[in-house]
Scaffold this motif. Structure first.
Motif, mmCIF file in Angstrom:
data_model
loop_
_atom_site.group_PDB
_atom_site.id
_atom_site.type_symbol
_atom_site.label_atom_id
_atom_site.label_comp_id
_atom_site.label_asym_id
_atom_site.label_seq_id
_atom_site.Cartn_x
_atom_site.Cartn_y
_atom_site.Cartn_z
ATOM 1 N N THR A 85 42.164 72.463 19.675
ATOM 2 C CA THR A 85 43.561 72.847 19.814
ATOM 3 C C THR A 85 44.395 71.668 20.303
ATOM 4 N N GLN A 86 43.821 70.905 21.224
ATOM 5 C CA GLN A 86 44.539 69.721 21.718
ATOM 6 C C GLN A 86 44.838 68.769 20.576
ATOM 7 N N GLU A 87 43.844 68.540 19.729
ATOM 8 C CA GLU A 87 44.051 67.598 18.629
ATOM 9 C C GLU A 87 45.142 68.107 17.690
ATOM 10 N N VAL A 88 45.116 69.418 17.448
ATOM 11 C CA VAL A 88 46.115 70.003 16.555
ATOM 12 C C VAL A 88 47.517 69.835 17.135
ATOM 13 N N GLU A 89 47.650 70.082 18.410
ATOM 14 C CA GLU A 89 48.961 69.933 19.050
ATOM 15 C C GLU A 89 49.416 68.483 19.033
ATOM 16 N N THR A 129 42.764 82.659 23.604
ATOM 17 C CA THR A 129 42.040 81.439 23.926
ATOM 18 C C THR A 129 42.298 80.372 22.868
ATOM 19 N N ILE A 130 42.217 80.746 21.607
ATOM 20 C CA ILE A 130 42.405 79.752 20.546
ATOM 21 C C ILE A 130 43.836 79.214 20.552
ATOM 22 N N PHE A 131 44.808 80.086 20.724
ATOM 23 C CA PHE A 131 46.198 79.655 20.651
ATOM 24 C C PHE A 131 46.761 79.248 22.005
ATOM 25 N N ALA A 132 45.906 79.147 23.024
ATOM 26 C CA ALA A 132 46.326 78.762 24.376
ATOM 27 C C ALA A 132 47.515 79.609 24.818
ATOM 28 N N TRP A 133 47.441 80.871 24.551
ATOM 29 C CA TRP A 133 48.518 81.801 24.907
ATOM 30 C C TRP A 133 48.230 82.343 26.306
ATOM 31 N N PRO A 134 49.065 82.025 27.271
ATOM 32 C CA PRO A 134 48.720 82.378 28.664
ATOM 33 C C PRO A 134 48.890 83.858 28.961
ATOM 34 N N GLY A 135 48.094 84.685 28.351
ATOM 35 C CA GLY A 135 48.209 86.125 28.556
ATOM 36 C C GLY A 135 47.051 86.683 29.364
#
Lengths: 710, 320
Positions: free
Chosen positions: A401-405, B265-271
């Motif tokens: 995810t970090q790399e994608v961002e 978790t995948i989208f880093a969504w702070p829920g």
């Protein structure tokens, strides 16, 4: 049919509304159009959230990253890893050395020892030529009268349930008269040099019994425990190194309050306050006391010789006015805590840790847990404000995810892995860096096992492995060969030590010469026993696992039989490493900047749960290790670390493998901004310092609108 | 009706107590220690660990620990082991973050699944029915996290825009409308992916429910009366087919807590899902416990709501 139409239109409307939002979002190329502030905003990715933003409490890398921007210490390290003044402008190291007037002793000529005798004899001797270097270092000599000290001593006793219990006993000690020497420079051999005057055995056999008053009715076991500690608590000869700091004037905390000597003293006391549970306590434990000299001068006196102790002052300084007892009381009132909560209230509970105020180059704005921490530059920073106005640390646990961002332009920096870095190398949009850090990997042999007892055997095993393979295939070239126990980017590392050659035939020849012969199955054998051992490592680190496989294969080629196993980290430590029940391990160290290797290599640290788990034991090295940590002169320290490096290289207790390179990928538009006096800007390409620190000039970084040509 | 609700509430409180005791036991049975007292952390000395353990009541008997937890929760002083923050405040903030994602994906599921399911039922055996069946089974079979990664990669590489998190970072200086739409855009991909499985499953239900209702006698009667086909389907058949779905509304509620762990978790969504996941990783007992009990509470409320709704919607059922 209305319902039918609705069933068709509702999803259509929803989809159109959701998808049109795409056109409002900036693409990578146009991220600054309509939003010029993006160029002065730096967004860093982090896989973990910070825990506590307080320099004396944090223990994780995300917290220390933020704390490093918000707080500033008295010192830090310059581009070459030498100490550099920050909140302190200057510092001077001197020493006070104390010597008991040991009345039970006699001088070499047989006369009795008294205070005046002792001081006169020393004064007389110092005038002689053979003592001239010693005399030059002495500023002043005085006799201190005897005094009575009461002190609490910790001990363990049997509790009512029969289990050992920690406790304290108050004792009083009649300190004899002492001679105190003020020295210009710390000298670990000071008392040894005095021996011709005071006698070779002056420091031994001090009659502690006669000076000790114990409380009534003390158990004999506890008495023995106390006696065992006396020589350490009240040594006959004592070194007290002293550091005098001159603090920078006119420095302000982010709330405008001026920084002064009270903040330094407060920070020290806060660390030592057991209620705060600071993980830094051991770094500051060697300090005897901190004394305020005036508003901007402070003296730190140490209990004993321990040169790495000065590094502890790189830790950020806390603002006293926001955290002292009064401020804590106010916070408790404001938060209307219950009585139980008040009783337990300490610095760990303070809201300060969520909204810190320091004196560093960035000031805290906001922290959304597991989302981001926002800092903004401190305009009144004493070195001038940073180029980036805003700093964000985004929490993204997943590396993908970090790399994608990063690709989408919503991150300026992330922890790029070696294989990713090699991918960016061909991309014209990015600049990338590789530089040495403080870590290295090794194969450690259990030196206690008879199989590995001979250094020649360990050397042969090292020669059979081609470390170049590890670097090429496991690290994609992002690693460097190492030969010894110090980080390669520090001056303690001796670059002249040649690495072991890759020479399987030579390795085989060494083992053959030691009596090993090839048996019918192709394995080396001696006295009917095959050369066989287990190589283990922890689970969850694919590189280490691969190192095992490559090493196993390399050793097989010379007839050494190696079995490999991977264990879960907790099991690995508990059942094998801590108890020294292993043959060989693949592991790595992350080192500090100081040259002290006591915990890792001294033979006294080879017990259960200690870090010299390979059981390295060489009296020559032990002596060097102790002398290095007691030496305050950098040049002499360096000479000794190089000797130690060579010694350990000769002994080969580990096969030292490689130091992985730290990697970073940045947009090419991010540059180093230099300003002349008129405020004109010139741009430079970002470069790592000699010590390998890429972010050393971070406060001068900024992003340009166009990619510059260098 | 009221008596029924009252009785049920009481029963559910007892049930909640039992569930909380079970969860408490389960968490303490699971291996691992809270990360704050991890004995393999070389920076921590044994006596410090002992102190922290005492402050967390970790060495007390389990029933006492349960008591402390209930006491602190009720007094609102329950704090996370990880960062010493009040647990309820933490959960409330994360709840507010999860809510838009939950609402958006639910909206997508329910607005899309019905038309698809109804059309598939009406044209039973036709190309649309077959292809929608195929797509539905494909979506059910593909793991959501796999599709998410594909979607993220595709959108970022092709459209060059960020998709992760609740908003684009570095947009603070932009105009309000841009920031709002940016937030909407960040909702699109995760809620769409979280909805895909739901659409597939729900549209299958709708289809089979419709098929069942369409073959009923009263539908034949309606057709025999000469009513237009649309009226027969949407007024007579659909209304009856909807009844079972009313109960599903109530059961949606607990999905707020556990439904989106993977996507958050995948989208880093702070829920809430991410909060729970991280709490489990660091063995943050107060957060795990409270979150689980919160989830149990929502489930119990959900079932009650669906019971009541069912009673209201279907006159054949009377709650007593």
């Amino acid at each position: 049919m209305r319902l039918k139409r609705w069933l068709l239109f509702a999803p259509l409307l929803l989809t159109v509304f959701l998808l049109q939002s795409y056109f409002w979002v900036p693409t990578y190329e146009h991220q600054a159009t309509g939003n010029p502030k993006r160029l002065v905003t730096y967004i860093q990715g982090s896989s973990g959230d910070a825990k506590v933003l307080n320099p004396i409490l944090n223990a994780d890398s995300a917290s220390s990253n933020i704390v490093g921007h918000v707080f500033e210490g008295l010192l830090d390290l310059d581009a070459d890893l030498n100490l550099r003044g920050r909140l302190a402008t200057e510092w001077a190291i001197s020493e006070k050395a104390y010597l008991f007037v040991s009345a039970s002793n006699r001088f070499p000529d047989g006369t009795e020892v008294t205070g005046t005798q002792l001081i006169n004899r020393i004064r007389a001797a110092l005038k002689e030529k053979s003592f001239s270097t010693l005399a030059k270092n002495i500023k002043d000599i005085q006799v201190l009268p005897p005094e009575k000290l009461t002190q609490k001593i910790s001990m363990t006793e049997k509790g009512e349930d029969g289990k050992p219990k920690r406790g304290e006993v108050e004792i009083s000690f009649n300190m004899p008269a002492r001679v105190v020497f003020s020295l210009h420079q710390v000298d670990q051999d000071f008392f040894t040099q005095l021996m011709p005057v005071i006698g070779d055995r002056y420091l031994e056999n001090f009659p502690y019994d006669q000076h000790l008053n114990l409380p009534e009715g003390i158990q004999p076991e506890i008495e023995t425990q106390i006696h065992a500690q006396l020589a350490d608590l009240f040594p006959v000869a004592e070194h007290n190194p002293i550091i005098d700091f001159q603090l920078r004037k006119g420095v302000r905390f982010h709330d405008g309050h001026e920084f002064d000597v009270g903040d330094v003293k407060f920070t020290y006391e806060a660390i030592m306050n057991p209620k705060n549970l600071s993980p830094r306590t051991s770094d500051f434990e060697p300090i005897k006391f901190v004394k305020v000299l005036d508003t901007h001068r402070v003296r730190v006196v140490y209990k004993r010789l321990f040169s790495p102790a000065i590094n502890a002052w790189m830790m950020g300084i806390l603002p006293e006015h926001l955290l002292n007892a009064e401020a804590m009381q106010q916070e408790m009132e404001k938060r209307e805590l219950s009585d139980a909560a008040r009783a337990a209230f300490g610095m760990r509970d303070s809201q300060f840790n969520r909204a810190p105020v320091g004196s560093g180059s960035y000031q805290f704005v906001e922290w959304q847990s597991d989302e981001f921490i926002h800092l903004t530059r401190f305009e009144q920073y004493w070195e001038g404000p940073a180029e980036y106005h805003e700093f964000f640390m985004r929490i993204i646990p997943d590396l993908f995810t970090q790399e994608v961002e990063f690709h989408a332009g919503a991150l300026d920096d992330y922890g790029a892995q070696p294989h990713q870095v090699s991918r960016y190398r061909e991309d014209a949009q990015y600049q990338n860096f590789s530089s040495l850090g403080f870590g290295y990997s090794y194969i450690g042999y259990n030196n206690r096992r008879p199989l590995f007892a001979d250094p020649e055997v360990r050397k042969a095993l090292g020669m059979a492995i081609n470390v170049g393979d590890f670097i090429k295939y496991l690290l994609y070239g992002e690693g460097e060969r190492i030969t010894g126990p110090y980080p390669k980017n520090t001056q303690w590392y001796d670059p002249s030590v040649p690495p072991l050659p890759y020479d399987p035939e030579g390795a085989k020849a060494i083992l053959m010469s030691l009596g090993w012969t090839l048996n019918a199955d192709g394995w080396l054998e001696k006295d009917g026993k095959v050369f066989e051992f287990n190589l283990i490592t922890n689970n969850g680190n694919p590189i280490r696992k691969n190192i095992m496989t490559i090493a196993q294969n390399a050793w097989k080629k010379i007839g050494v039989k190696c079995n490999t196993q991977v264990f879960e980290w907790a099991v690995f430590l508990k059942d094998f490493v801590n108890t020294a029940q292993f043959d060989a391990v693949v592991l790595g160290w992350s080192m500090g900047v100081d040259p002290d290797l006591f915990q890792l290599w001294h033979s006294s640290e080879a017990g259960p749960q200690q870090l010299n788990f390979v059981g390295y034991n060489n009296p020559k090295s032990d002596d060097l290790i102790v002398r290095i940590r007691q030496e305050y002169d950098v040049k002499r320290q360096r000479e000794m670390t190089h000797q130690l490096h060579q010694q350990i290289h000769e002994d080969q207790p580990y096969t030292f493998l490689y130091a992985p390179l730290g990697t970073k990928v940045l947009d090419k538009k991010i540059v180093l901004v230099q300003r002349d006096e008129d405020g004109n800007e010139t741009y430079e390409k970002i470069y790592p310092t000699k010590s390998g620190n890429i972010e050393f000039y971070f406060n001068k970084w900024r992003k340009l609108e166009m990619t510059p040509d260098f | 009706m009221l008596a029924y609700i009252g009785r049920n509430l009481l029963l559910r409180v007892v049930l909640l107590f039992i569930v909380s005791v079970l969860i408490h036991g389960l968490i303490h049975l699971a291996p691992g220690e809270p990360s704050a007292v991890d004995p393999s952390n070389p920076r921590m000395k044994p006596e410090d660990i002992a102190k922290i353990r005492a402050a967390f009541h970790l060495d007390d008997p389990l029933y006492l620990q349960y008591g402390y937890w209930v006491r602190d929760l009720v007094q609102g002083e329950l704090k996370s082991f990880k960062d010493n923050q009040p647990v309820l405040g933490k959960i409330w903030r994360r709840f507010l973050n999860s809510l838009p994602l939950f609402i958006c994906s639910t909206l997508i599921v329910w607005t899309l699944a019905f038309p698809v399911g109804i059309q598939a039922a009406i044209r039973r055996g036709a190309v649309f029915d077959r292809s929608s069946t195929f797509v539905a089974y494909a979506l059910i079979s593909f793991p959501g996290f796999f599709l998410s990664y594909i979607a993220i990669l595709g959108v970022v590489e092709i459209f060059q825009v960020p998709v992760i998190g609740m908003r684009t970072f570095g947009m603070e200086g932009a105009a309000g409308s841009f920031r709002f739409m940016d937030r909407v855009w960040h909702l699109v991909i995760p809620s769409l992916l979280a909805a895909l499985g739901g659409i597939a499953v729900l549209s299958r239900y709708v289809r089979s429910q419709m098929l069942e209702v369409v073959s009923q006698d009263y539908v034949r009667t309606a057709r025999a009366k000469g009513l237009p086909n649309d009226t027969v389907i949407y007024r007579h058949a659909l209304r009856n087919a909807l009844i079972p779905f009313i109960t599903m509304f109530g059961l949606l509620i607990p999905g707020l807590v556990g439904g989106s762990v993977i996507f958050e978790t995948i989208f880093a969504w702070p829920g809430l899902g991410l909060l729970g996941y991280e709490a489990i990783l660091s063995r943050d007992f107060p957060v795990i416990l409270t979150l689980n009990v919160f989830g149990a509470m929502l489930t119990l409320i959900g079932t009650l709501v669906s019971d009541v709704l069912y009673g209201i919607a279907d006159p054949r059922i009377r709650l007593e």
